[in-house]
Motif scaffolding. Structure first.
Motif, PDB file in Angstrom:
ATOM      1  N   GLU A   1      36.544  42.856  39.741  1.00  0.00           N
ATOM      2  CA  GLU A   1      36.047  42.020  40.850  1.00  0.00           C
ATOM      3  C   GLU A   1      37.129  41.021  41.250  1.00  0.00           C
ATOM      4  O   GLU A   1      38.010  40.707  40.462  1.00  0.00           O
ATOM      5  CB  GLU A   1      34.817  41.220  40.401  1.00  0.00           C
TER       6      GLU A   1
ATOM      7  N   TYR B   1      34.797  47.252  35.090  1.00  0.00           N
ATOM      8  CA  TYR B   1      34.324  46.535  36.285  1.00  0.00           C
ATOM      9  C   TYR B   1      35.414  45.578  36.757  1.00  0.00           C
ATOM     10  O   TYR B   1      35.865  44.723  35.991  1.00  0.00           O
ATOM     11  CB  TYR B   1      33.043  45.763  35.963  1.00  0.00           C
TER      12      TYR B   1
ATOM     13  N   ARG C   1      35.731  34.794  42.091  1.00  0.00           N
ATOM     14  CA  ARG C   1      34.550  34.380  42.868  1.00  0.00           C
ATOM     15  C   ARG C   1      34.514  32.856  42.895  1.00  0.00           C
ATOM     16  O   ARG C   1      33.905  32.216  42.042  1.00  0.00           O
ATOM     17  CB  ARG C   1      33.284  34.961  42.245  1.00  0.00           C
TER      18      ARG C   1
ATOM     19  N   MET D   1      29.630  46.853  44.637  1.00  0.00           N
ATOM     20  CA  MET D   1      30.520  47.553  43.715  1.00  0.00           C
ATOM     21  C   MET D   1      30.621  49.017  44.156  1.00  0.00           C
ATOM     22  O   MET D   1      29.642  49.615  44.570  1.00  0.00           O
ATOM     23  CB  MET D   1      29.979  47.475  42.278  1.00  0.00           C
TER      24      MET D   1
END
Ligand code: SF4
Ligand code: FES
Length: 230
Positions: free
Chosen positions: A82, A80, A85, A1
């Motif tokens: 991302e 956050y 995944r 991160m």
């Protein structure tokens, strides 16, 4: 991160405009911008795939990341972000994943062979209202992959179910009905997606509100196809 400061942003900006602003600041400093996918920026192309604060597309009802606005957050919040995944969607860079596994499933489904004619001809093929509506609801799937990202098994069942359902209910979808579901299910398994264990996380994450009842239809269509083609 990596931590970035988002300054010069306003509550009326979209989430992607905030990323644009951060990227312009990085470019001005001679640094690499954050790579992220986007195209339509109005919730119809499915490319703005990202996990925001642990939830695919951010967890706001029927909202893609590009339809999300900064007014949903507070000044000073830490956010956050991302990529999906999912093993079947390899990360290419930063927030960009390769979702071509979905394209290959669609390709496996093939095409509609019937000549549907023009608009006038369409009006001669009567379709029950309920079938039209369920098929159109399924056709709203934008192929974003949030359902897979949200599923603990990384299953693509909701996506495949939507694509199978949109044709299975309509007369135009009948000639290839069995061939289509068998090929798409096989393609899904070959791409390495997991199995459905009825977690319902897919439905909760779907920005187009595709219902898990489509998965039940997919299972019925698959079973029917195996019996009919034996
Ligand atoms: S079913 Fe919903 S979450 Fe899954 S790809 Fe289609 S639109 Fe995205
Ligand atoms: S950029 Fe097209 S759906 Fe978000």
């Amino acid at each position: 991160m990596v931590t970035y400061q988002a300054t010069h942003v306003s509550p009326d900006m979209s989430f992607l405009e905030m990323l644009d602003e951060v990227n312009e600041g990085l470019i001005r400093k001679g640094e690499e911008p954050i790579a992220f996918d986007h195209d339509c920026r109005e919730g119809i192309c499915g490319s703005c795939s990202m996990v925001i604060n642990g939830i695919a597309h951010g967890g706001f009802n029927a909202t893609t990341a590009c339809q999300l606005h900064l007014r949903k957050f507070n000044d000073g919040d830490e956010i956050y972000i991302e990529p999906w995944r999912v093993g079947a969607f390899p990360v290419l860079r930063d927030l960009v994943v390769d979702r071509s596994a979905f394209d290959r499933i669609i390709q496996a489904g093939g095409f509609i062979s019937v000549n549907t004619g023009g608009a006038v001809d369409g009006n001669h093929v009567l379709v029950p209202k309920v079938d039209q509506e369920v098929a159109m609801d399924a056709a709203a799937c934008i192929g974003c992959g949030a359902c897979v990202a949200a599923c603990p098994n990384a299953s693509a069942m909701l996506f495949v179910a939507a694509k199978v359902s949109q044709y299975a209910l309509l007369p135009q979808g009948q000639p290839e009905r069995e061939k289509r579901v068998l090929a798409m299910r096989d393609a899904m398994d070959k791409e390495g997606f997991g199995h459905c264990t009825n977690e319902y996380e897919c439905e909760a994450a779907c920005p187009k509100e595709i219902k898990v009842s489509n998965i039940a239809r997919l299972n019925r269509e698959y079973l029917r196809a195996t019996l009919v083609t034996e």
